[in-house]
Design an enzyme around this catalytic site. Structure first.
Site, PDB file in Angstrom:
ATOM      1  N   LYS A 160      -9.856   6.477  12.954  1.00  0.00           N
ATOM      2  CA  LYS A 160     -10.100   6.025  11.768  1.00  0.00           C
ATOM      3  C   LYS A 160     -11.756   5.838  11.478  1.00  0.00           C
ATOM      4  O   LYS A 160     -12.348   5.790  13.017  1.00  0.00           O
ATOM      5  CB  LYS A 160      -9.928   4.664  11.040  1.00  0.00           C
ATOM      6  CG  LYS A 160      -8.749   5.061  11.452  1.00  0.00           C
ATOM      7  CD  LYS A 160      -7.630   3.436   9.801  1.00  0.00           C
ATOM      8  CE  LYS A 160      -6.288   4.236   9.885  1.00  0.00           C
ATOM      9  NZ  LYS A 160      -5.735   5.116   9.691  1.00  0.00           N
ATOM     10  N   HIS A 187       2.986  10.520  14.644  1.00  0.00           N
ATOM     11  CA  HIS A 187       2.481  11.882  14.219  1.00  0.00           C
ATOM     12  C   HIS A 187       1.806  12.330  15.537  1.00  0.00           C
ATOM     13  O   HIS A 187       1.963  14.074  15.100  1.00  0.00           O
ATOM     14  CB  HIS A 187       1.416  11.331  13.093  1.00  0.00           C
ATOM     15  CG  HIS A 187       1.387  10.497  12.249  1.00  0.00           C
ATOM     16  ND1 HIS A 187       2.761  10.168  11.422  1.00  0.00           N
ATOM     17  CD2 HIS A 187       1.225   9.552  11.287  1.00  0.00           C
ATOM     18  CE1 HIS A 187       2.931   9.297  10.256  1.00  0.00           C
ATOM     19  NE2 HIS A 187       1.692   8.884  10.609  1.00  0.00           N
ATOM     20  N   ASP A 189      -0.277   3.350  15.697  1.00  0.00           N
ATOM     21  CA  ASP A 189      -0.542   3.818  14.354  1.00  0.00           C
ATOM     22  C   ASP A 189      -0.291   5.554  13.926  1.00  0.00           C
ATOM     23  O   ASP A 189       1.035   6.113  13.046  1.00  0.00           O
ATOM     24  CB  ASP A 189      -1.205   3.780  13.375  1.00  0.00           C
ATOM     25  CG  ASP A 189      -1.565   3.997  12.034  1.00  0.00           C
ATOM     26  OD1 ASP A 189      -0.343   3.579  11.481  1.00  0.00           O
ATOM     27  OD2 ASP A 189      -2.383   4.040  11.566  1.00  0.00           O
ATOM     28  N   ASP A 220       1.136  -0.943   0.575  1.00  0.00           N
ATOM     29  CA  ASP A 220      -0.102   0.012  -0.396  1.00  0.00           C
ATOM     30  C   ASP A 220       1.100   1.612   0.102  1.00  0.00           C
ATOM     31  O   ASP A 220       0.593   2.668  -0.594  1.00  0.00           O
ATOM     32  CB  ASP A 220      -0.905  -0.306   1.963  1.00  0.00           C
ATOM     33  CG  ASP A 220      -1.727   1.147   0.998  1.00  0.00           C
ATOM     34  OD1 ASP A 220      -2.571   0.867   0.989  1.00  0.00           O
ATOM     35  OD2 ASP A 220      -1.318   2.087   2.443  1.00  0.00           O
ATOM     36  N   LYS A 235       6.023  17.412   5.808  1.00  0.00           N
ATOM     37  CA  LYS A 235       4.202  18.006   5.396  1.00  0.00           C
ATOM     38  C   LYS A 235       4.879  19.794   5.783  1.00  0.00           C
ATOM     39  O   LYS A 235       5.446  20.088   6.719  1.00  0.00           O
ATOM     40  CB  LYS A 235       3.584  17.910   6.175  1.00  0.00           C
ATOM     41  CG  LYS A 235       2.636  16.389   5.818  1.00  0.00           C
ATOM     42  CD  LYS A 235       1.439  16.352   6.426  1.00  0.00           C
ATOM     43  CE  LYS A 235       0.890  14.822   6.831  1.00  0.00           C
ATOM     44  NZ  LYS A 235      -0.573  14.201   5.493  1.00  0.00           N
TER      45      LYS A 235
HETATM   46  C1  BG6 Z   1       0.265   6.944   8.124  1.00  0.00           C
HETATM   47  C2  BG6 Z   1      -0.225   5.970   8.870  1.00  0.00           C
HETATM   48  O1  BG6 Z   1       1.244   6.289   8.530  1.00  0.00           O
HETATM   49  O2  BG6 Z   1      -0.239   7.662   7.680  1.00  0.00           O
HETATM   50  C3  BG6 Z   1      -1.980   5.465   8.007  1.00  0.00           C
HETATM   51  O3  BG6 Z   1       0.011   4.430   8.782  1.00  0.00           O
HETATM   52  C4  BG6 Z   1      -3.016   7.145   8.252  1.00  0.00           C
HETATM   53  O4  BG6 Z   1      -2.969   4.965   9.158  1.00  0.00           O
HETATM   54  C5  BG6 Z   1      -1.893   8.146   7.519  1.00  0.00           C
HETATM   55  O5  BG6 Z   1      -3.587   7.051   7.183  1.00  0.00           O
HETATM   56  C6  BG6 Z   1      -2.346   9.443   7.019  1.00  0.00           C
HETATM   57  O6  BG6 Z   1      -2.008  10.451   7.041  1.00  0.00           O
HETATM   58  P1  BG6 Z   1      -1.630  11.778   5.683  1.00  0.00           P
HETATM   59  O7  BG6 Z   1      -0.960  11.675   5.012  1.00  0.00           O
HETATM   60  O8  BG6 Z   1      -2.682  10.934   4.751  1.00  0.00           O
HETATM   61  O9  BG6 Z   1      -2.342  12.569   6.982  1.00  0.00           O
END
Ligand code: BG6
Length: 498
Positions: A346, A256, A251, A15, A198
């Site tokens: 999610k 993040h 995750d 993915d 970003k």
């Molecule tokens: C990824 C996670 O690191 O970041 C995903 O594994 C998540 O689950 C994604 O959807 C979100 O990233 P972005 O850049 O689409 O906000």
């Protein structure tokens, strides 16, 4: 990039490769940033020829599907495939002549980058096999000048990029780091958290420190609390295999969310250099107030959306959380005792990744009887599509004969102002890996601090899991998560800003 490179992507049919890495590579290529000759090798379990892999990438990657045909054809001829199992040496042995064939073709010792874009369970196998086959040592033709003369040091020409989550808890993260450091030097290691790449997050430095107006209020005299929400409308979809072994705490929470919080907490770096910036990030994360497993029920909430257990490759009895919310503190002089409320979920109501810095309400002093809004000044920083931008909520008098107050938003939007999005991270990160710039990559001490905190939550959850009546709170797809997530902040007399 002026010199050629070889990028081997472990998880080449996955993915991440399809949705992030190939689109990013193609975008760099279109802008002429990949140089004349480069080699991208997908490494995965499926049995595919180079031609079949090229076809697969062209069909699965949206950017290539819709790209200019000549451009796509020119790009894709630089892509190759090596079948192999991550835990079996065979595929790695076959990779050796493939990579050295590229050296021969170009007559150079080409920089080799190994990108680990697989579920984290495979990292150790891959690193071990890279070491055992000496792929980690590159082509062996780079030289280091020492007092005893020139020494061959091919390692200078290899780099390894590892996606988050880096480990499963503090212990596994430390072990992974030890393993890596036995094989690679720190300057070769790129620990990826794509949020750092970003523009919207990098802008936090400019926003906070290039504008003199924010620094004086950026402290516990003015800030009441900070909210960080990462809500995604998408569900786990085809990622069940990756996600069910990971969950939203690992995750999003460990990486993040923490990096977003660090962008609020960190002090001004002394310079725009790799170590200065990493130092201030690490200091912010190093100030996280520890929690104990006993505090977890009161400070952390998890939830699972209804229907998650029916997802492909998900255990039908899974208790993996698709939503997590927690409260935490950063013990720095500026942020002492300011609560941070963080949540990520999610299958939620809206797609948004945002920071809300809620300032203390002062309006009641003079205007109480004229309708002081419940929440006053809020600095809202939106990091992700579709609303990337910054807004300041202020209080104003409504036009009317009677004195009435309301809130209005002063806002800036990336797309409106700059004509493009600021949330695509991978082109920037890949370019930095290719050129060897580590500023936007995690250092071990940052990860150590975040894992120390997250591991206590995991320990608290282990205790909860053993209690006979415990059940993971559920939530409706398309909602704001479980009721418990809303109560987490409301029991402190505050409200999530939506
Ligand atoms: C990824 C996670 O690191 O970041 C995903 O594994 C998540 O689950 C994604 O959807 C979100 O990233 P972005 O850049 O689409 O906000």
């Amino acid at each position: 990039m002026n010199s050629p490179f070889i990028l081997t992507i472990f998880g080449g049919t996955g993915d991440l490769a399809q949705n992030k890495l190939f689109p990013a590579l193609f975008s760099l290529y279109k802008h002429g940033l990949l140089g004349e000759r480069f080699f991208v090798v997908g490494f995965s379990r499926r049995s595919l020829s180079d031609a079949e892999y090229r076809d697969f990438i062209c069909k699965t990657c949206d950017k290539l599907k819709t790209g200019d045909t000549v451009m796509v054809n020119n790009f894709i001829r630089n892509v190759y495939y090596q079948q192999g199992f991550f835990d079996n040496r065979d595929g790695y042995d076959k990779l050796i002549p493939r990579l050295s064939g590229f050296d021969t073709e170009t007559g150079a010792c080409i920089t080799r980058i190994f990108y680990l874009a697989t579920p984290p369970d495979n990292y150790e196998h891959i690193i071990n096999n890279l070491a055992q086959t000496k792929l980690s040592e590159g082509c062996g033709l780079a030289f280091t000048e020492t007092t005893s003369g020139r020494q061959i040091d091919g390692r200078k020409l290899t780099r390894i990029a590892i996606e988050k989550p880096f480990g499963k808890d503090l212990e596994t993260a430390r072990n992974l780091d030890i393993k890596l450091s036995e094989i690679f030097e720190e300057k070769q290691i790129f620990r990826v958290d794509h949020y750092l790449g970003k523009d919207t997050l990098q802008n936090m430095l400019a926003f906070r420190f290039a504008n003199g107006i924010f620094d004086p209020v950026w402290n516990n005299n003015y800030i009441d609390h900070v909210q960080i929400t990462a809500s995604e409308t998408s569900d786990v979809s085809t990622r069940g295999k990756f996600f069910d072994g990971v969950g939203n705490l690992r995750d999003w929470g460990q990486n993040h969310l923490m990096q977003i919080a660090a962008s609020v907490v960190m002090e001004q770096p002394q310079s725009f250099t790799k170590e200065s910036v990493r130092d201030v990030r690490a200091a912010a994360l190093g100030s996280i107030r520890p929690i104990t497993p006993g505090q977890v029920p009161e400070m952390v909430v998890r939830g699972q959306y209804e229907g998650y257990r029916l997802t492909k490759d998900v255990d039908p009895d899974s208790n993996t959380e698709t939503f997590v919310a927690f409260k935490m503190f950063f013990d720095t002089p500026r942020f002492m005792d300011i609560p941070f409320y963080l949540r990520a979920g999610k299958n939620m109501m809206r797609n948004d990744v945002e920071i809300n810095i809620v300032l203390k309400q002062t309006c009641h002093l003079l205007f109480k009887e004229y309708g002081c809004p419940e929440i006053g000044n809020v600095l809202r920083i939106r990091l992700d599509d579709p609303n990337e931008g910054i807004g300041i909520r202020v209080i104003a008098k409504k036009p009317s004969a009677v004195y009435k107050l309301d809130t209005v938003d002063l806002s800036f939007n990336y797309r409106e102002r700059f004509g493009k999005s600021g949330s695509h991270a991978y082109p920037k990160l890949l370019l930095d890996i290719l050129t060897g710039d580590q500023m936007l990559f995690n250092r071990s001490d940052e990860l150590e601090s975040t894992w120390e905190f997250i591991t206590e939550i995991l320990k608290g959850w282990d205790i909860e899991n053993k209690s006979p009546h415990w059940k993971i709170p559920g939530y409706k797809p398309g909602s704001w998560g479980p009721q418990e997530g809303i109560e987490l902040i409301e029991k402190d007399g505050r409200k999530w800003i939506i």
